[in-house]
Design an enzyme around this catalytic site. Structure first.
Site, PDB file in Angstrom:
ATOM      1  N   LYS A  46     -18.924  20.111   8.893  1.00 25.38           N
ATOM      2  CA  LYS A  46     -18.118  19.626   8.346  1.00 25.38           C
ATOM      3  C   LYS A  46     -17.430  17.854   8.394  1.00 25.38           C
ATOM      4  O   LYS A  46     -18.719  17.164   9.282  1.00 25.38           O
ATOM      5  CB  LYS A  46     -16.441  19.821   9.231  1.00 25.38           C
ATOM      6  CG  LYS A  46     -15.945  19.781  10.513  1.00 25.38           C
ATOM      7  CD  LYS A  46     -15.418  20.364  10.914  1.00 25.38           C
ATOM      8  CE  LYS A  46     -13.834  19.300  11.178  1.00 25.38           C
ATOM      9  NZ  LYS A  46     -13.797  18.604  11.905  1.00 25.38           N
ATOM     10  N   HIS A 102     -17.348  24.996  13.477  1.00 28.63           N
ATOM     11  CA  HIS A 102     -17.845  25.328  14.489  1.00 28.63           C
ATOM     12  C   HIS A 102     -17.136  26.626  15.556  1.00 28.63           C
ATOM     13  O   HIS A 102     -17.350  26.584  16.227  1.00 28.63           O
ATOM     14  CB  HIS A 102     -18.336  24.156  15.694  1.00 28.63           C
ATOM     15  CG  HIS A 102     -17.468  23.098  16.261  1.00 28.63           C
ATOM     16  ND1 HIS A 102     -16.447  22.833  15.411  1.00 28.63           N
ATOM     17  CD2 HIS A 102     -17.168  23.736  17.447  1.00 28.63           C
ATOM     18  CE1 HIS A 102     -16.019  22.217  16.218  1.00 28.63           C
ATOM     19  NE2 HIS A 102     -15.769  22.735  17.496  1.00 28.63           N
ATOM     20  N   LYS A 143     -17.128  30.149  18.312  1.00 29.26           N
ATOM     21  CA  LYS A 143     -16.936  30.510  19.675  1.00 29.26           C
ATOM     22  C   LYS A 143     -16.244  31.729  19.476  1.00 29.26           C
ATOM     23  O   LYS A 143     -16.438  32.622  18.733  1.00 29.26           O
ATOM     24  CB  LYS A 143     -15.343  29.601  20.366  1.00 29.26           C
ATOM     25  CG  LYS A 143     -15.801  28.546  19.628  1.00 29.26           C
ATOM     26  CD  LYS A 143     -14.426  27.350  20.043  1.00 29.26           C
ATOM     27  CE  LYS A 143     -14.512  25.453  19.595  1.00 29.26           C
ATOM     28  NZ  LYS A 143     -15.114  25.071  20.637  1.00 29.26           N
ATOM     29  N   GLU A 168      -6.490  18.594  22.711  1.00 26.93           N
ATOM     30  CA  GLU A 168      -7.210  17.387  23.205  1.00 26.93           C
ATOM     31  C   GLU A 168      -6.627  16.527  24.682  1.00 26.93           C
ATOM     32  O   GLU A 168      -5.942  15.989  23.778  1.00 26.93           O
ATOM     33  CB  GLU A 168      -8.074  17.212  22.386  1.00 26.93           C
ATOM     34  CG  GLU A 168      -9.208  17.858  21.492  1.00 26.93           C
ATOM     35  CD  GLU A 168      -9.619  17.519  21.036  1.00 26.93           C
ATOM     36  OE1 GLU A 168     -10.916  17.895  20.328  1.00 26.93           O
ATOM     37  OE2 GLU A 168     -10.062  16.835  19.478  1.00 26.93           O
ATOM     38  N   HIS A 222     -10.171  23.970  11.274  1.00 23.42           N
ATOM     39  CA  HIS A 222     -10.375  24.904  12.777  1.00 23.42           C
ATOM     40  C   HIS A 222      -9.164  25.707  12.419  1.00 23.42           C
ATOM     41  O   HIS A 222      -8.611  26.890  13.231  1.00 23.42           O
ATOM     42  CB  HIS A 222     -10.583  24.023  14.197  1.00 23.42           C
ATOM     43  CG  HIS A 222     -11.925  23.001  13.695  1.00 23.42           C
ATOM     44  ND1 HIS A 222     -13.067  23.681  13.286  1.00 23.42           N
ATOM     45  CD2 HIS A 222     -12.461  21.701  14.351  1.00 23.42           C
ATOM     46  CE1 HIS A 222     -13.868  22.973  13.142  1.00 23.42           C
ATOM     47  NE2 HIS A 222     -13.344  21.594  13.757  1.00 23.42           N
TER      48      HIS A 222
HETATM   49  C1  BG6 Z   1     -14.797  18.606  15.307  1.00 22.00           C
HETATM   50  C2  BG6 Z   1     -13.112  17.832  15.126  1.00 22.00           C
HETATM   51  O1  BG6 Z   1     -14.534  19.100  14.726  1.00 22.00           O
HETATM   52  O2  BG6 Z   1     -13.902  19.205  16.589  1.00 22.00           O
HETATM   53  C3  BG6 Z   1     -12.924  16.812  16.623  1.00 22.00           C
HETATM   54  O3  BG6 Z   1     -14.284  16.175  14.424  1.00 22.00           O
HETATM   55  C4  BG6 Z   1     -12.951  17.757  17.605  1.00 22.00           C
HETATM   56  O4  BG6 Z   1     -12.325  15.448  16.124  1.00 22.00           O
HETATM   57  C5  BG6 Z   1     -13.530  18.762  18.094  1.00 22.00           C
HETATM   58  O5  BG6 Z   1     -13.047  16.902  19.175  1.00 22.00           O
HETATM   59  C6  BG6 Z   1     -13.198  19.325  18.627  1.00 22.00           C
HETATM   60  O6  BG6 Z   1     -13.833  21.171  19.409  1.00 22.00           O
HETATM   61  P1  BG6 Z   1     -13.962  22.272  20.419  1.00 22.00           P
HETATM   62  O7  BG6 Z   1     -14.955  23.189  20.103  1.00 22.00           O
HETATM   63  O8  BG6 Z   1     -14.427  20.927  21.478  1.00 22.00           O
HETATM   64  O9  BG6 Z   1     -12.671  22.165  20.547  1.00 22.00           O
END
Ligand code: BG6
Length: 476
Positions: free
Chosen positions: A144, A174, A178, A212, A236
């Site tokens: 992405k 991604h 999970k 986050e 996501h």
């Molecule tokens: C990514 C985003 O796709 O996903 C990031 O570009 C983000 O900005 C990340 O921090 C979050 O993924 P995870 O797996 O850390 O929750």
């Protein structure tokens, strides 16, 4: 992963951006883990393509840093090769063709900036590298972001599908790798008591949160042109929403599951311009504009909250509240399903305000687990109802950890299982639903509300949900 799984067939994995962060931190460690599980054997070769000077050994040394130590990596390491070249130019594709020689199965993994996706796939096809011969597969994995709005996502799909078949394209999100995200389907479809109440008769609202603590860090240039909405929502968060909202698939085939998800995403109501004004808010953390490569007067949001509706029989009338942001007070990815109140307040000694609703919390990360908040009688002579929690933690029941989340994705790609990858129509439906917010915010002169680092986010996000008489589940 179950021992009964088959080992992936021999193949070559070509990584465009082979010396980059994604390859180093996630892809190669995941492959080493798969070797450890016996799911990838000695038949996998890796070719990393990059623009910097280097050779096989320098690429291997770069990968050493994050590759899990031990025999599996030592063996795989020998099968890693480097190809230096500029992948915006033709010669590197001729060299790649020569290097691949008679290789049969190949996955081309595009771990590059998004602007290269279309041109690389075009060049691969022109060089004849995407043609599947004698039962051997040729697949392309696309990271992405897939487009930056509806029009660009459509154009990219068109460009790709002009030269390869949808069955050859693995669009990565991604989050779908999970464990806890995949568990949403099991929780829903293996537990009849849950599925029985999974609809607008019993559910009041759904909240999906990806909070986050990290900030934009060194990604200023990318992030300032992207923002929280594009970065997290149509991909996501919408994938989580699709898992929560989809109808039961007829079977576990990729076609059935992806079909149901696409149907759900197509039912997300596209907000009118007026609704977009009311139902979307954004914020920016306090010192974001001081980040390297971020415009001094940037309007880019680092936080976004939306209220969306799904126009389907199951979900009519149930608002879905989505929020995500950076530099918040805790890392917390969760789905909170709030149930409707009981139809009659029997327990009159418990004031209604003290009767919190039943809530199911799917905690995706960290502290993966499932909580059910429900009511019990408080011991004592008086009939009084109080809330308690049933609290399941993955770590108590299973050994987890040490995984990157990419293992399943890479294995599935090698096995030709597209279940966890986004189909063209899902991507486009996602963009279509957020496009009105993008349009509004690109024109809007309104100031983006600032929020403090380490807070819950901007006040406007609290207002968005409180005006409906609800509140956000605490980020913790
Ligand atoms: C990514 C985003 O796709 O996903 C990031 O570009 C983000 O900005 C990340 O921090 C979050 O993924 P995870 O797996 O850390 O929750």
């Amino acid at each position: 992963m179950a021992a009964a799984l088959k080992q992936a067939p021999p193949a070559t994995l070509v990584i465009f951006g082979g010396s980059g962060d994604l390859a180093k931190r996630l892809l190669v460690p995941a492959i080493v883990n798969l070797c450890g599980d016996g799911l990838i054997g000695d038949g996998l070769d890796i070719i990393g393509i990059g623009s910097s000077e280097g050779d096989d050994e320098s690429l291997r040394q770069g990968l050493d840093e994050f590759a899990p130590k031990g025999g599996d990596w030592r063996k795989l390491r020998q099968r890693v090769a480097y190809l230096q070249g500029d992948f915006t130019q033709a010669p590197v594709f001729a060299e790649l063709k020569a290097k691949l020689g008679k290789a049969g199965n190949v996955v081309f993994y595009l771990a590059t900036p998004a602007k290269f996706f279309g041109p690389i796939i075009d060049s691969l096809a022109k060089a004849g590298l995407m043609t599947e011969k004698k039962g051997a597969f040729r697949r392309v994995a696309v990271e992405k972001p897939f487009g930056h709005d509806l029009a660009s996502a459509r154009a990219l799909n068109k460009q790709i599908l002009a030269v390869v078949d949808e069955s050859q394209v693995y669009r990565i999100d991604h989050f779908l790798g999970k464990e806890t995200v995949q568990n949403i389907m099991v929780a829903r479809f293996a537990n009849p008591w849950l599925e029985a109440v999974w609809n607008n008769r019993y559910i009041d609202s759904v909240q999906i949160t990806a909070a986050e603590t990290v900030d934009v860090g060194t990604r200023g240039a990318f992030y300032d042109a992207t923002g929280a909405l594009r970065d997290m929502v149509p991909n996501h968060l919408f994938q989580l929403m699709a898992m929560v909202g989809m109808e039961p698939p007829n079977d576990l085939s990729a076609d059935s599951i992806r079909g149901e998800k696409a149907k759900l995403l197509a039912a997300v109501r596209i907000p009118s311009a007026d609704d977009a004004k009311k139902d979307g808010v954004r914020g920016q953390y306090a010192d974001y504009r001081k980040t390297a490569d971020v415009a001094a007067k940037s309007h880019t949001e680092t936080y976004v909250a939306l209220k969306l509706w799904i126009d389907s029989w199951r979900w009519a009338g149930v608002p879905f509240y989505l929020r995500t942001g950076k530099a918040l007070k805790a890392r917390d990815t969760e789905i909170v399903v709030t149930f409707k109140p009981v139809p009659l307040a029997l327990f009159r000694d418990t004031p209604v305000a003290d009767m919190p609703p039943n809530r199911l919390i799917l905690q995706l990360q960290p502290n993966e687990g499932i909580d059910l908040d429900f009511m019990v009688k408080k011991p004592g002579p008086k009939m009084q109802a109080v809330p308690v929690a049933l609290d399941f933690k993955y770590a108590d029941a299973f050994k987890i950890g040490g995984r990157t989340g990419y293992e399943t994705l890479i294995y599935d790609m090698m096995m030709g299982d597209q279940t966890l990858f986004q189909r063209a129509d899902q991507i486009e439906a996602g963009w279509a639903a957020v496009q009105p917010f993008l349009d509004l915010w690109s024109k809007s002169k309104d100031k983006v509300e600032t929020y403090k680092r380490g807070s819950d986010g901007p006040a406007c996000a609290a207002e968005l949900i409180e005006r409906d008489g609800r509140e956000w589940h605490q980020i913790a």
